[in-house]
Design a protein around this motif. Structure first.
Motif, PDB file in Angstrom:
ATOM      1  N   TRP A 132     -12.419  69.368  13.289  1.00  0.00           N
ATOM      2  CA  TRP A 132     -12.257  69.667  14.567  1.00  0.00           C
ATOM      3  C   TRP A 132     -12.840  68.488  15.478  1.00  0.00           C
ATOM      4  CZ3 TRP A 132     -14.978  69.914  18.904  1.00  0.00           C
ATOM      5  CH2 TRP A 132     -14.675  70.365  20.015  1.00  0.00           C
ATOM      6  N   ARG A 135     -10.371  65.692  15.566  1.00  0.00           N
ATOM      7  CA  ARG A 135      -9.179  65.932  16.357  1.00  0.00           C
ATOM      8  C   ARG A 135      -9.508  65.861  17.745  1.00  0.00           C
ATOM      9  NH1 ARG A 135      -8.539  69.620  12.498  1.00  0.00           N
ATOM     10  NH2 ARG A 135      -9.006  71.386  13.746  1.00  0.00           N
ATOM     11  N   ARG A 155       2.326  66.765  19.287  1.00  0.00           N
ATOM     12  CA  ARG A 155       1.679  67.201  18.326  1.00  0.00           C
ATOM     13  C   ARG A 155       1.615  68.721  18.631  1.00  0.00           C
ATOM     14  NH1 ARG A 155      -2.089  67.467  14.230  1.00  0.00           N
ATOM     15  NH2 ARG A 155      -3.442  69.095  14.310  1.00  0.00           N
TER      16      ARG A 155
END
Length: 200
Positions: A132, A135, A155
């Motif tokens: 996480w 990203r 995405r």
């Protein structure tokens, strides 16, 4: 690096999860230390056995040495004392072996007790958390750039559930391909929201 989300509910959940994991690991370490101390207590009988066996063996050997000085029959009288001293040494050796076994057990059991929770943290929670962070850090870097928004939109098209994409309109993919700025912004916002981030 982005460690926590911008949106308060997501950030609060992440913070509470991080605190829980730290407390959980700490408690398991405390449990492992407690197990070590409890198991080490099992070595006390072995210590007493070793001490008693060694003391008896020394006393019997000393008595055998004194009896051995008796003329003519001394050698015959020392045999029972020597045999009893050897038996007492065997008892002392058994006490030493018991202590060694307990010391090994005092290392193995705590390692198992703390190893399983740590493995769960290292192989499940930590990769998820670092994933996480990676990203979100990239998304936070590109979220205000037009090309970055296009990447976030792509995405979103690739990873978001169809139900969420359908809420943006039945032709959202075609609008994105056509370069519609509203469609790109909506898709980018959907991806940012999934990560718990906001536009600046």
């Amino acid at each position: 690096m982005k460690f926590y989300a911008d949106r308060v509910p997501v950030a609060l959940r992440q913070l509470l999860t991080d605190i829980f994991v730290v407390i959980w690991v700490y408690l398991w370490i405390r449990v492992a230390l407690w197990i070590h101390d409890v198991v080490e207590q099992l070595a006390v009988p072995g210590q007493k056995l070793e001490g008693a066996g060694s003391g008896i063996a020394d006393n019997l050997a000393d008595a055998g040495g004194k009896v051995g000085r008796v003329p003519i029959v001394g050698d015959e009288l020392t045999k029972p004392f020597n045999g009893a001293a050897d038996a007492a040494r065997s008892i002392a050796e058994a006490g030493r072996q018991q202590q060694e076994f307990v010391h090994q057990l005092a290392l193995i059991l705590p390692a198992i007790a703390v190893g399983v929770p740590l493995a769960l943290v290292l192989f499940l929670w930590l990769p998820w958390r670092l994933g996480w962070i990676r990203r979100a850090s990239v998304a936070a870097t590109v979220r205000d750039d037009p090309a970055g928004q296009d990447l976030l939109a792509l995405r979103a098209l690739a990873t978001q559930p169809l139900t969420r994409l359908a809420k943006l309109g039945p032709d959202i993919a075609q609008s994105w391909r056509a370069g519609d700025s509203d469609a790109v912004a909506a898709l980018a916002e959907l991806e940012l929201k999934q990560l718990g981030l906001k536009r600046r």
